[in-house]
Design a protein around this motif. Structure first.
Motif, PDB file in Angstrom:
ATOM      1  N   LEU A  35       0.830  -1.206   0.000  1.00 34.13           N
ATOM      2  CA  LEU A  35       0.000   0.000   0.000  1.00 34.13           C
ATOM      3  C   LEU A  35       0.863   1.254   0.000  1.00 34.13           C
ATOM      4  CD1 LEU A  35      -2.909  -0.800   2.452  1.00 34.13           C
ATOM      5  CD2 LEU A  35      -3.132   0.150   0.155  1.00 34.13           C
ATOM      6  N   ALA A  36       1.915   1.255   0.884  1.00 40.69           N
ATOM      7  CA  ALA A  36       2.761   2.441   1.009  1.00 40.69           C
ATOM      8  C   ALA A  36       3.478   2.742  -0.301  1.00 40.69           C
ATOM      9  CB  ALA A  36       3.765   2.256   2.140  1.00 40.69           C
ATOM     10  N   ALA A  37       3.752   1.679  -1.071  1.00 41.24           N
ATOM     11  CA  ALA A  37       4.481   1.865  -2.327  1.00 41.24           C
ATOM     12  C   ALA A  37       3.690   2.722  -3.307  1.00 41.24           C
ATOM     13  CB  ALA A  37       4.806   0.512  -2.944  1.00 41.24           C
ATOM     14  N   ALA A  38       2.362   2.740  -3.161  1.00 42.11           N
ATOM     15  CA  ALA A  38       1.517   3.494  -4.087  1.00 42.11           C
ATOM     16  C   ALA A  38       1.473   4.980  -3.754  1.00 42.11           C
ATOM     17  CB  ALA A  38       0.099   2.910  -4.055  1.00 42.11           C
ATOM     18  N   SER A  39       2.121   5.363  -2.680  1.00 43.37           N
ATOM     19  CA  SER A  39       2.011   6.754  -2.230  1.00 43.37           C
ATOM     20  C   SER A  39       2.661   7.729  -3.198  1.00 43.37           C
ATOM     21  CB  SER A  39       2.656   6.885  -0.850  1.00 43.37           C
ATOM     22  OG  SER A  39       2.878   8.244  -0.554  1.00 43.37           O
ATOM     23  N   GLN A  40       1.942   8.815  -3.507  1.00 42.89           N
ATOM     24  CA  GLN A  40       2.479   9.870  -4.376  1.00 42.89           C
ATOM     25  C   GLN A  40       2.991  11.041  -3.536  1.00 42.89           C
ATOM     26  OE1 GLN A  40       2.475   9.765  -7.883  1.00 42.89           O
ATOM     27  NE2 GLN A  40       1.777   7.652  -7.670  1.00 42.89           N
ATOM     28  N   HIS A  41       2.241  11.403  -2.506  1.00 42.35           N
ATOM     29  CA  HIS A  41       2.577  12.574  -1.697  1.00 42.35           C
ATOM     30  C   HIS A  41       2.581  12.183  -0.222  1.00 42.35           C
ATOM     31  CE1 HIS A  41       1.853  14.824  -5.334  1.00 42.35           C
ATOM     32  NE2 HIS A  41       0.692  14.203  -5.446  1.00 42.35           N
ATOM     33  N   PRO A  42       3.715  11.675   0.269  1.00 41.76           N
ATOM     34  CA  PRO A  42       3.718  11.197   1.659  1.00 41.76           C
ATOM     35  C   PRO A  42       3.335  12.310   2.638  1.00 41.76           C
ATOM     36  CG  PRO A  42       5.962  11.403   0.798  1.00 41.76           C
ATOM     37  CD  PRO A  42       5.033  11.555  -0.355  1.00 41.76           C
ATOM     38  N   GLN A  43       2.527  11.960   3.637  1.00 38.97           N
ATOM     39  CA  GLN A  43       2.142  12.908   4.682  1.00 38.97           C
ATOM     40  C   GLN A  43       3.248  12.955   5.724  1.00 38.97           C
ATOM     41  OE1 GLN A  43      -0.771  14.743   5.165  1.00 38.97           O
ATOM     42  NE2 GLN A  43      -1.307  14.241   3.051  1.00 38.97           N
ATOM     43  N   ARG A  44       3.487  14.135   6.274  1.00 42.64           N
ATOM     44  CA  ARG A  44       4.478  14.207   7.334  1.00 42.64           C
ATOM     45  C   ARG A  44       3.809  13.811   8.654  1.00 42.64           C
ATOM     46  NH1 ARG A  44       7.693  17.037  10.458  1.00 42.64           N
ATOM     47  NH2 ARG A  44       6.113  18.586  10.920  1.00 42.64           N
ATOM     48  N   ILE A  45       4.349  12.783   9.313  1.00 37.57           N
ATOM     49  CA  ILE A  45       3.767  12.300  10.566  1.00 37.57           C
ATOM     50  C   ILE A  45       4.776  12.558  11.680  1.00 37.57           C
ATOM     51  CG2 ILE A  45       2.916  10.253  11.787  1.00 37.57           C
ATOM     52  CD1 ILE A  45       1.147  10.890   9.452  1.00 37.57           C
ATOM     53  N   ALA A  46       4.287  13.024  12.821  1.00 39.32           N
ATOM     54  CA  ALA A  46       5.171  13.260  13.971  1.00 39.32           C
ATOM     55  C   ALA A  46       5.662  11.918  14.494  1.00 39.32           C
ATOM     56  CB  ALA A  46       4.422  14.002  15.067  1.00 39.32           C
ATOM     57  N   GLY A  47       6.953  11.659  14.383  1.00 39.10           N
ATOM     58  CA  GLY A  47       7.449  10.323  14.703  1.00 39.10           C
ATOM     59  C   GLY A  47       8.070  10.182  16.080  1.00 39.10           C
ATOM     60  N   ARG A  48       8.191  11.285  16.818  1.00 38.89           N
ATOM     61  CA  ARG A  48       8.941  11.223  18.078  1.00 38.89           C
ATOM     62  C   ARG A  48       8.310  10.291  19.108  1.00 38.89           C
ATOM     63  NH1 ARG A  48      12.859  13.172  20.364  1.00 38.89           N
ATOM     64  NH2 ARG A  48      13.407  14.403  18.550  1.00 38.89           N
TER      65      ARG A  48
END
Lengths: 309, 348
Positions: free
Chosen positions: A153-166
């Motif tokens: 699914l992730a491979a299909a991403s065109q515009h990744p969303q920025r997620i807070a990873g801390r």
């Protein structure tokens, strides 16, 4: 009858078993979900292994993973060793030139730096378990997808969303907000993988140069999206070894071979008792106000703060 | 007046002996860490560090047993450690708990004021108070030395070979005599053991915040665990030395820290850096930095240690402590660290 060295990695999420040939190659492997009952899942693992392999002799047994103490005392292990040493040993056996190991397990993540086959330094997550396998599992479950489908699914991403990873708690609310704003699931997932990788490197690498060859191991290495995120972030090739999911168990088997050689070829392994978990008992020590919970098995006893047990 | 004091390494033993000697009634500190944390966590601000939570919990539980005066070793600023005493007082007042918090610290560096307060607390004149203070520091030193000897014995001789644990005595002089006798008996035994082993044992430096490095209940017996793995440890902070440094300073350590950090930023950041650098020069195999989650000075020191490690190549393990009580995670990290140091040594 075939004879093998047995390696067990009693992890928080999975129970891994490896049967190793005397020439250090992996003969058989088994990856099982622990489901919170280590002894039961080990018994199930032994059964499955016998079904797969037929009868076999154990030349020596080594145990690693967070449940190593309990399991080691129950089965009569020749050696009980921490995960860092086990993982590093397997990585060096697989790839003698390896310089950096990335490992993400169920509850912890680690980075190991190796030079000439010797561990030079390592880092392990400390206070929280954010960014580990169990968090990815949970997020996949929340979105109603299998963990195996996540990479595709992730491979299909065109515009990744920025997620807070801390922090995993922050990451989850961030993901929920993005999804309520209408972001595509693929973009959220790919954003999450990138955030986790960044967090992993910020937390663990801390100024350490990452040199190749780099190996990525542990259950999460099955996730192609995480591998791709690591390669993009490090800008260098990252290899996933063939037995990535059982590297700890493999390392434990190699350690067992060394230990048995020192014991003049005699193993202490006796396997699990037929009565299984019945041999563990626990009680609360009332000798002082600490009230420690003491665990006792046939071979060992532990759990006190003062050192009485 | 009925005093109480926290668990704080060997300080508790000295304060208990002092109270006994001066016939001041006291409440022994709560041994149950989890209970103290439960009480402290309920009353403390959420983001505050572990030491404050436990200390406050211990004071509240002592108040339930009749204590009305709480003694503790206060800290200087500029980090929030400098405000522990007033914060304890404010929280206790808010909770309608009648207790006076008495930080054993010199207000704004005023030593005369400190001595005046100390003599009032003990109900003796200032000359006598000074003598008691000096005896107290001497006793602490004897306890610190004994703790090191005990741990080294465990590292060299194993659990069976470990000498007796320190305990309180009717007065400080007797306690010192007892400990000195033990030292005389054990030092030669350890020398012989070390010679018999041939290779020198691993040496690991414990650096970081005072409370988490000193108190074994808080750091889950860090030094004992390492001793059981055969490693000899030294701490950057020993209470007796720390008290002397408060008065006379520690120029040598500050000089070692100077290339990285040339001022006091609060807490023990400068001590962590300076002692870490001194231990590295002395040929220690590795360092372990210990601090409570959210401790500002130690976070700064953590960043600087990264630089020292990168330039000098000494392995440094970080342990960040919070309310965790499970031991498997800590044990894994320590085992892996000791294992790595051993293998590094073998590889030369």
């Amino acid at each position: 009858m075939n004879a093998y060295y047995l390696g067990i990695d009693m992890g928080s999420v999975s129970t891994n078993l490896v049967l190793m040939n005397p020439d250090k190659t992996v003969a058989h492997k088994l990856y099982l979900r622990s489901k919170g009952r280590p002894v039961d899942s080990l018994a199930a693992g032994f059964c499955q292994l016998t079904q797969q392999v037929g009868p076999y002799t154990v030349l020596g047994a080594g145990v690693t993973g967070s449940g190593r103490k309990l399991i080691g005392s129950l089965i009569g292990a020749d050696i009980v060793k921490n995960e860092i040493t086990a993982h590093a040993l397997a990585a060096v056996t697989q790839e003698p030139e390896v310089r950096t190991v990335l490992e993400i397990g169920g509850q912890d993540s680690k980075m190991i730096w190796i030079q000439n086959g010797v561990v030079q330094d390592f880092a392990m997550n400390t206070v929280c378990a954010a960014g580990t396998g169990s968090f990815l599992d949970r997020q996949a479950a929340r979105l109603g997808i299998g963990i195996e489908e996540l990479a595709g699914l992730a491979a299909a991403s065109q515009h990744p969303q920025r997620i807070a990873g801390r922090c995993a708690v922050f990451a989850e609310s961030d993901m929920i907000h993005k999804q309520q704003e209408g972001a595509a699931t693929a973009d959220i997932l790919w954003g999450l993988c990138k955030a986790l990788v960044q967090n992993f490197l910020n937390n663990l690498a801390k100024g350490h140069a990452v040199k190749g060859p780099v190996l990525f191991q542990g259950g999460v290495a099955a996730n192609g999206a995480m591998l791709r995120a690591f390669q993009e972030e490090l800008q260098m090739p990252v290899k996933v070894p063939r037995y990535y999911d059982v590297m700890g168990a493999w390392g434990a088997a190699i350690l067992a071979q060394e230990a048995v050689a020192e014991q003049e070829g005699q193993t202490k392994f006796h396997g699990l008792d037929a009565e299984g978990p019945g041999v563990i008992e626990s009680f609360i020590c009332t000798d002082c106000s600490n009230a420690c919970q003491i665990i006792r098995t046939r071979g060992a006893v532990w759990g006190s703060r003062c050192g009485k047990y | 007046m009925k005093v109480c004091f926290p668990n704080f390494g060997s300080l508790g033993i000295v304060l208990e002996t002092l109270c006994r000697q001066q016939q001041i009634s006291y409440v022994k500190p709560q041994e149950n860490l989890e209970e103290a944390l439960r009480v402290g966590t309920r009353l403390c601000p959420q983001s505050v560090c572990l030491p404050m939570k436990r200390l406050l919990g211990e004071f509240v539980m002592a108040a339930q047993q009749g204590a009305d005066t709480a003694l503790f070793l206060g800290g200087g600023g500029p980090c929030r450690f400098g405000y522990f005493a007033p914060m304890f007082q404010t929280i206790l007042d808010d909770e309608k708990i009648h207790m006076r918090v008495w930080g054993l610290e010199a207000p704004a560096g005023n030593r005369a004021l400190f001595l005046r307060d100390f003599s009032r607390l003990l109900g003796v004149n200032q000359a006598k108070a000074l003598r008691l203070l000096l005896t107290g520091v001497q006793t602490l030193r004897a306890l610190d030395n004994w703790e090191e000897t005990r741990l080294t014995a465990t590292a060299l001789l194993g659990e069976e070979g470990t000498p007796p644990k320190e305990r309180s005595a009717p007065n400080m002089a007797l306690l010192q005599t007892l400990l000195a006798g033990w030292q005389r008996k054990w030092r030669p035994i350890l020398r012989t053991a070390q010679k018999a082993q041939g290779a020198a044992p691993l040496r690991i430096g414990i650096i970081g915040d005072i409370y988490t490095t000193i108190d074994p209940a808080i750091n889950q017996n860090l030094q004992l665990r390492l001793a059981e793995m055969g490693a000899v440890t030294r701490r950057s902070i020993r209470l007796s030395d720390h008290l002397l440094h408060l008065v006379f300073g520690n120029p040598r350590q500050n000089l070692a820290a100077r290339p990285y950090l040339n001022r006091n930023i609060g807490g023990f950041a400068r001590e962590t850096i300076g002692a870490g650098e001194q231990m590295r020069r002395a040929g220690f195999d590795g360092l372990i930095q210990v601090y409570p989650l959210s401790c500002m000075p130690e976070i700064v020191a953590d960043g600087i240690l990264t630089d020292i490690r990168r330039k000098q190549g000494i392995p440094i393990l970080r342990l960040v402590l919070d309310e965790h009580s499970a031991q498997a995670g800590l044990q894994t990290r320590l085992e892996a660290f000791v294992d790595m140091l051993k293998r590094r040594r073998m590889a030369g």
